[in-house]
Scaffold this motif. Structure first.
Motif, mmCIF file in Angstrom:
data_model
loop_
_atom_site.group_PDB
_atom_site.id
_atom_site.type_symbol
_atom_site.label_atom_id
_atom_site.label_comp_id
_atom_site.label_asym_id
_atom_site.label_seq_id
_atom_site.Cartn_x
_atom_site.Cartn_y
_atom_site.Cartn_z
ATOM 1 N N UNK A 195 -63.872 -79.623 -62.194
ATOM 2 C CA UNK A 195 -65.296 -79.352 -61.996
ATOM 3 C C UNK A 195 -66.002 -80.452 -61.208
ATOM 4 N N UNK A 196 -65.235 -81.262 -60.492
ATOM 5 C CA UNK A 196 -65.873 -82.215 -59.581
ATOM 6 C C UNK A 196 -66.658 -81.431 -58.533
ATOM 7 N N UNK A 197 -67.895 -81.863 -58.293
ATOM 8 C CA UNK A 197 -68.773 -81.107 -57.396
ATOM 9 C C UNK A 197 -69.451 -79.940 -58.069
ATOM 10 N N UNK A 198 -69.492 -79.968 -59.401
ATOM 11 C CA UNK A 198 -70.072 -78.836 -60.145
ATOM 12 C C UNK A 198 -71.561 -78.641 -59.860
ATOM 13 N N UNK A 199 -72.203 -79.688 -59.329
ATOM 14 C CA UNK A 199 -73.640 -79.570 -59.052
ATOM 15 C C UNK A 199 -73.949 -78.448 -58.046
ATOM 16 N N UNK A 200 -72.959 -78.076 -57.245
ATOM 17 C CA UNK A 200 -73.188 -77.055 -56.220
ATOM 18 C C UNK A 200 -72.958 -75.633 -56.731
ATOM 19 N N UNK A 201 -72.562 -75.485 -58.001
ATOM 20 C CA UNK A 201 -72.397 -74.136 -58.565
ATOM 21 C C UNK A 201 -73.775 -73.542 -58.809
ATOM 22 N N UNK A 202 -74.084 -72.381 -58.201
ATOM 23 C CA UNK A 202 -75.440 -71.846 -58.335
ATOM 24 C C UNK A 202 -75.717 -71.162 -59.664
ATOM 25 N N UNK A 203 -74.688 -70.863 -60.439
ATOM 26 C CA UNK A 203 -74.873 -70.157 -61.705
ATOM 27 C C UNK A 203 -73.647 -69.316 -62.004
ATOM 28 N N UNK A 204 -73.750 -68.485 -63.024
ATOM 29 C CA UNK A 204 -72.649 -67.594 -63.355
ATOM 30 C C UNK A 204 -72.316 -66.685 -62.174
ATOM 31 N N UNK A 205 -71.047 -66.324 -62.044
ATOM 32 C CA UNK A 205 -70.617 -65.432 -60.970
ATOM 33 C C UNK A 205 -70.624 -64.001 -61.481
ATOM 34 N N UNK A 206 -71.342 -63.146 -60.758
ATOM 35 C CA UNK A 206 -71.423 -61.730 -61.112
ATOM 36 C C UNK A 206 -70.808 -60.886 -59.999
ATOM 37 N N UNK A 207 -70.078 -59.841 -60.345
ATOM 38 C CA UNK A 207 -69.508 -58.977 -59.306
ATOM 39 C C UNK A 207 -70.561 -58.083 -58.681
ATOM 40 N N UNK A 208 -70.298 -57.658 -57.458
ATOM 41 C CA UNK A 208 -71.109 -56.621 -56.832
ATOM 42 C C UNK A 208 -70.513 -55.244 -57.070
ATOM 43 N N UNK A 209 -69.221 -55.206 -57.427
ATOM 44 C CA UNK A 209 -68.501 -53.949 -57.640
ATOM 45 C C UNK A 209 -67.563 -54.119 -58.825
ATOM 46 N N UNK A 210 -67.491 -53.103 -59.683
ATOM 47 C CA UNK A 210 -66.540 -53.112 -60.791
ATOM 48 C C UNK A 210 -65.815 -51.769 -60.848
ATOM 49 N N UNK A 211 -64.738 -51.748 -61.613
ATOM 50 C CA UNK A 211 -63.999 -50.504 -61.815
ATOM 51 C C UNK A 211 -63.363 -50.538 -63.194
ATOM 52 N N UNK A 212 -62.890 -49.377 -63.648
ATOM 53 C CA UNK A 212 -62.315 -49.281 -64.975
ATOM 54 C C UNK A 212 -60.803 -49.487 -64.953
ATOM 55 N N UNK A 213 -60.058 -48.546 -64.391
ATOM 56 C CA UNK A 213 -58.599 -48.612 -64.416
ATOM 57 C C UNK A 213 -57.979 -48.935 -63.062
ATOM 58 N N UNK A 214 -58.538 -48.394 -61.985
ATOM 59 C CA UNK A 214 -57.882 -48.548 -60.689
ATOM 60 C C UNK A 214 -58.913 -48.396 -59.572
ATOM 61 N N UNK A 215 -58.722 -49.176 -58.519
ATOM 62 C CA UNK A 215 -59.582 -49.111 -57.339
ATOM 63 C C UNK A 215 -58.737 -49.479 -56.124
ATOM 64 N N UNK A 216 -58.896 -48.747 -55.032
ATOM 65 C CA UNK A 216 -58.168 -49.052 -53.802
ATOM 66 C C UNK A 216 -59.148 -49.529 -52.740
ATOM 67 N N UNK A 217 -58.787 -50.625 -52.087
ATOM 68 C CA UNK A 217 -59.585 -51.188 -51.008
ATOM 69 C C UNK A 217 -58.723 -51.172 -49.746
ATOM 70 N N UNK A 218 -59.314 -50.779 -48.633
ATOM 71 C CA UNK A 218 -58.613 -50.820 -47.352
ATOM 72 C C UNK A 218 -59.212 -51.922 -46.490
ATOM 73 N N UNK A 219 -58.349 -52.827 -46.045
ATOM 74 C CA UNK A 219 -58.726 -53.849 -45.068
ATOM 75 C C UNK A 219 -58.184 -53.370 -43.731
ATOM 76 N N UNK A 220 -58.937 -52.494 -43.065
ATOM 77 C CA UNK A 220 -58.383 -51.772 -41.929
ATOM 78 C C UNK A 220 -57.349 -50.792 -42.463
ATOM 79 N N UNK A 221 -56.125 -50.878 -41.961
ATOM 80 C CA UNK A 221 -55.062 -49.999 -42.442
ATOM 81 C C UNK A 221 -54.346 -50.561 -43.671
ATOM 82 N N UNK A 222 -54.536 -51.829 -43.950
ATOM 83 C CA UNK A 222 -53.841 -52.441 -45.087
ATOM 84 C C UNK A 222 -54.492 -52.020 -46.400
ATOM 85 N N UNK A 223 -53.687 -51.485 -47.286
ATOM 86 C CA UNK A 223 -54.165 -50.992 -48.584
ATOM 87 C C UNK A 223 -53.913 -52.033 -49.670
#
Length: 316
Positions: free
Chosen positions: A125-153
């Motif tokens: 935790x060196x440099x902890x002063x720069x942590x803005x707070x708890x990290x919250x997701x922008x997206x969640x899922x229950x069992x499974x989620x697929x993301x495509x980075x272009x053609x890469x799955x």
């Protein structure tokens, strides 16, 4: 006099390795410190695990920039622990993904975990002063989620409870590579303080069923080749089972937590004492195993105060 937390005196900088474990797939490792993964797609990059602080996250970003200039668009967090998530702001990724259960655990115990881990492992935790707070997701899922980075799955999946109730993995099918978070470790102790011992083996079996060619584990070296993957999975299973079975036998006869500590040491020291963070994890592992053996399904919340009380009881 009570000993300090085992990792409190570990102030030595670790040597970083950046290993390609499949085509455009990388494991960022550092001698038993928390690992991160890098998945490079056609036009963008996904990071798996943020690190504990923006300072540490920038070390991952430096390595990414040594192999690609594509933008980082996705950050996947396999679970809620502070050492995995609090560096998230450094990536400036527009999409931050967690499982539903992990997100709920941030709400339930995220601040307590931050305070607790900060006291246990100050170097991370060196440099902890720069942590803005708890990290919250922008997206969640229950069992499974697929993301495509272009053609890469990339398949994101909750395969079962293990290191926490909300663990997820990331699987890249075109290279048969998996990023497991702390469900699988290599020559590093498993931290089981928030674990589910009875479920962990089934979750390892679910990972094994994919027959991955390579794994980026939560801690320890990148696992390349099916023999190394198999060895790490079975070593993780042995660590978890050895810890739980010893504690459960003591609980079954009405013994004490200190007796469980002695039993787990007797079972695990000969096999695992030289593993990274073994002494750091052991008291938390014994306490959780003893609780689960007595029917406490959901791990009790660790706080800085509870940490000290438990450490005094077992190491005093």
């Amino acid at each position: 006099m009570t000993k300090q937390f085992a990792s409190a005196g570990d102030l030595t900088e670790k040597t970083i390795s950046f290993t390609e474990i499949g085509r455009d797939l990388w494991a960022f490792t550092a001698e038993g410190d928390p690992n991160s993964g890098v998945i490079i797609g056609d036009d963008s990059v996904m990071i798996v695990e943020a690190q504990a602080t923006p300072r540490l996250a920038n070390k991952v970003i430096e390595k990414v920039r040594s192999v690609t200039d594509k933008p980082i668009t996705h950050l996947v967090l396999t679970h809620y622990h502070a050492v995995r998530v609090l560096g998230a702001s450094a990536y400036k990724a527009p999409t931050v993904i967690m499982g539903d259960v992990a997100r709920a655990m941030v709400a339930e115990r995220g601040q307590e975990d931050w305070d607790s881990e900060f006291g246990r492992f100050p170097r991370l935790f060196e440099g902890h002063e720069s942590i803005p707070g708890l990290t919250w997701p922008t997206t969640t899922f229950s069992e499974r989620m697929t993301v495509y980075l272009g053609k890469r799955r990339v398949d994101l999946m909750h395969l079962g409870r293990a290191h926490t109730a909300g663990d997820i993995v990331a699987y890249v099918p075109d290279e048969e590579v998996m990023f497991t978070g702390d469900i699988v470790e290599y020559h590093s102790a498993c931290y089981c303080g928030d674990g589910h011992f009875a479920d962990w083996g089934d979750t390892l079996d679910a990972i094994k069923a994919f027959d991955p060619h390579a794994i980026a584990p939560g801690r320890g070296d990148a696992l390349i080749g099916r023999d190394m993957v198999e060895a790490a999975i079975e070593s993780t299973r042995d660590f978890v089972d050895s810890t739980y079975q010893a504690a459960a036998r003591v609980a079954a006869r009405g013994g004490t937590l200190k007796e469980a500590w002695d039993a787990v040491r007797a079972a695990c020291d000969p096999k695992f004492k030289d593993f990274a963070i073994y002494e750091h994890c052991l008291p938390f592992n014994v306490a959780r195993a003893f609780d689960e053996a007595q029917g406490i399904d959901m791990p009790r919340v660790w706080t800085a105060e509870r940490d000290r009380e438990m450490w005094t009881a077992l190491q005093g």
